[in-house]
Design an enzyme around this catalytic site. Structure first.
Site, short mmCIF file in Angstrom:
data_model
loop_
_atom_site.label_atom_id
_atom_site.label_comp_id
_atom_site.label_asym_id
_atom_site.label_seq_id
_atom_site.Cartn_x
_atom_site.Cartn_y
_atom_site.Cartn_z
N VAL A 130 0.82 -1.21 0.00
CA VAL A 130 0.00 0.00 0.00
C VAL A 130 0.86 1.26 0.00
O VAL A 130 0.32 2.37 -0.04
CB VAL A 130 -0.98 0.04 1.20
CG1 VAL A 130 -1.97 -1.11 1.11
CG2 VAL A 130 -0.24 0.04 2.52
N LYS B 274 3.86 1.80 2.20
CA LYS B 274 4.47 2.16 3.48
C LYS B 274 5.88 2.72 3.32
O LYS B 274 6.26 3.69 3.97
CB LYS B 274 4.55 0.96 4.43
CG LYS B 274 3.27 0.49 5.01
CD LYS B 274 3.51 -0.50 6.15
CE LYS B 274 4.54 -1.57 5.82
NZ LYS B 274 4.17 -2.41 4.66
N VAL C 289 7.47 4.15 0.74
CA VAL C 289 7.51 5.49 0.16
C VAL C 289 7.04 6.52 1.18
O VAL C 289 7.65 7.59 1.33
CB VAL C 289 6.66 5.56 -1.12
CG1 VAL C 289 6.54 7.00 -1.62
CG2 VAL C 289 7.27 4.68 -2.21
N LYS D 171 13.81 0.10 10.47
CA LYS D 171 12.91 -1.01 10.14
C LYS D 171 13.28 -2.16 11.09
O LYS D 171 14.32 -2.80 10.92
CB LYS D 171 13.11 -1.44 8.68
CG LYS D 171 12.34 -2.69 8.29
CD LYS D 171 11.13 -2.37 7.48
CE LYS D 171 10.46 -3.65 6.99
NZ LYS D 171 9.30 -3.38 6.14
N ASP E 143 14.04 -2.56 2.56
CA ASP E 143 13.35 -1.28 2.69
C ASP E 143 14.30 -0.20 3.19
O ASP E 143 14.19 0.96 2.80
CB ASP E 143 12.16 -1.43 3.64
CG ASP E 143 11.05 -2.27 3.04
OD1 ASP E 143 10.97 -2.37 1.80
OD2 ASP E 143 10.25 -2.85 3.80
N GLU F 132 9.35 1.79 10.41
CA GLU F 132 8.49 1.16 9.40
C GLU F 132 8.17 -0.27 9.79
O GLU F 132 9.08 -1.06 10.07
CB GLU F 132 9.14 1.19 8.03
CG GLU F 132 8.24 0.58 6.95
CD GLU F 132 8.88 0.56 5.57
OE1 GLU F 132 8.27 -0.06 4.68
OE2 GLU F 132 9.95 1.15 5.39
N GLY F 133 6.90 -0.62 9.78
CA GLY F 133 6.48 -1.97 10.12
C GLY F 133 6.61 -2.93 8.96
O GLY F 133 7.03 -2.58 7.86
N ALA F 134 6.24 -4.17 9.24
CA ALA F 134 6.23 -5.24 8.23
C ALA F 134 4.78 -5.60 7.95
O ALA F 134 4.10 -6.15 8.81
CB ALA F 134 7.00 -6.46 8.72
N GLY F 135 4.29 -5.27 6.75
CA GLY F 135 2.89 -5.56 6.44
C GLY F 135 1.95 -4.75 7.30
O GLY F 135 2.23 -3.60 7.64
#
Length: 217
Positions: free
Chosen positions: A21, A23, A25, A40, A51, A107-110
């Site tokens: 979705v 994340k 960017v 991350k 990422d 930043e998360g994962a999924g």
């Protein structure tokens, strides 16, 4: 010079309503806008083009520090599956916030309900780290349900939400309903770009800086 939007260090956890979705960017734009550090915690797969590598290639300010992942897993899969393949168990006790006086973008994962081990989710990690969430949403059939479900879960856990970033093609009806129902602010929009590079990220970062200046608290 470190950005002053807002004036005191903010720590945002960038999560999404699902996979793909936008994340990363969004995280790059927020990192550039705040000249924040980036982290991350868990990378599963694409270790040579992670990422962190992507955000590093898109961010051009001189202040950002890229903190190493707590876990780097080979398999491009859910973290609990990737960890099991390497006979590793992801432990929230081993995931601690980097030491920094700067703003921090995590930043998360999924999505929120992605499992990290047999009992704990990304949601549990956010709660443990005590971070404010920026939720990235993309318009598609079912995105209202996915967005509001994510927000209800965060509300149930008493996790603060800074706002929603809509990424991709606008859908006024969908977005209006989500914002009216949730009573949350929309951060500046991200659209599909033909070229995604440092100049693109800087352009968005300026818009986000203006947003943070107007909404500083």
């Amino acid at each position: 010079m470190q950005a002053a939007f807002p004036a005191y260090p903010k720590r945002y956890f960038v999560s999404g309503i699902g996979t793909d979705v936008g994340k990363t960017v969004a995280a790059a734009i927020l990192t550039e806008a705040l000249q924040a550090d980036y982290w991350k915690p868990v990378q599963a797969g694409n270790l040579e083009d992670s990422d962190t590598h992507t955000v590093r290639s898109l961010v051009s300010n001189p202040c950002t520090v890229f903190h190493p992942e707590a876990y780097r897993l080979q398999m491009p899969a859910s973290p609990h599956t990737a960890a099991a393949a390497e006979k590793v168990r992801l432990s929230l006790d081993q995931i601690t916030l980097p030491q920094t006086q700067n703003h921090l973008i995590v930043e998360g994962a999924g999505g929120l309900m992605v499992p990290l081990n047999e009992r704990e989710l990304v949601l549990d990690l956010i709660q443990k780290l005590q971070l404010e969430v920026v939720l990235v949403s993309r318009n598609y059939l079912g995105s209202i349900n996915h967005t509001l479900t994510s927000l209800e879960v965060l509300k149930y856990r008493n996790i603060p939400v800074a706002g929603i970033i809509f990424n991709g093609e606008p859908n006024a009806s969908t977005e209006e309903f989500i914002l009216n129902y949730s009573q949350l602010p929309a951060l500046p929009r991200i659209v599909q770009e033909e070229t995604l590079n440092q100049a693109t990220i800087r352009r968005y970062a300026q818009t986000f800086q203006e947003y943070f200046t107007q909404h500083a608290k």
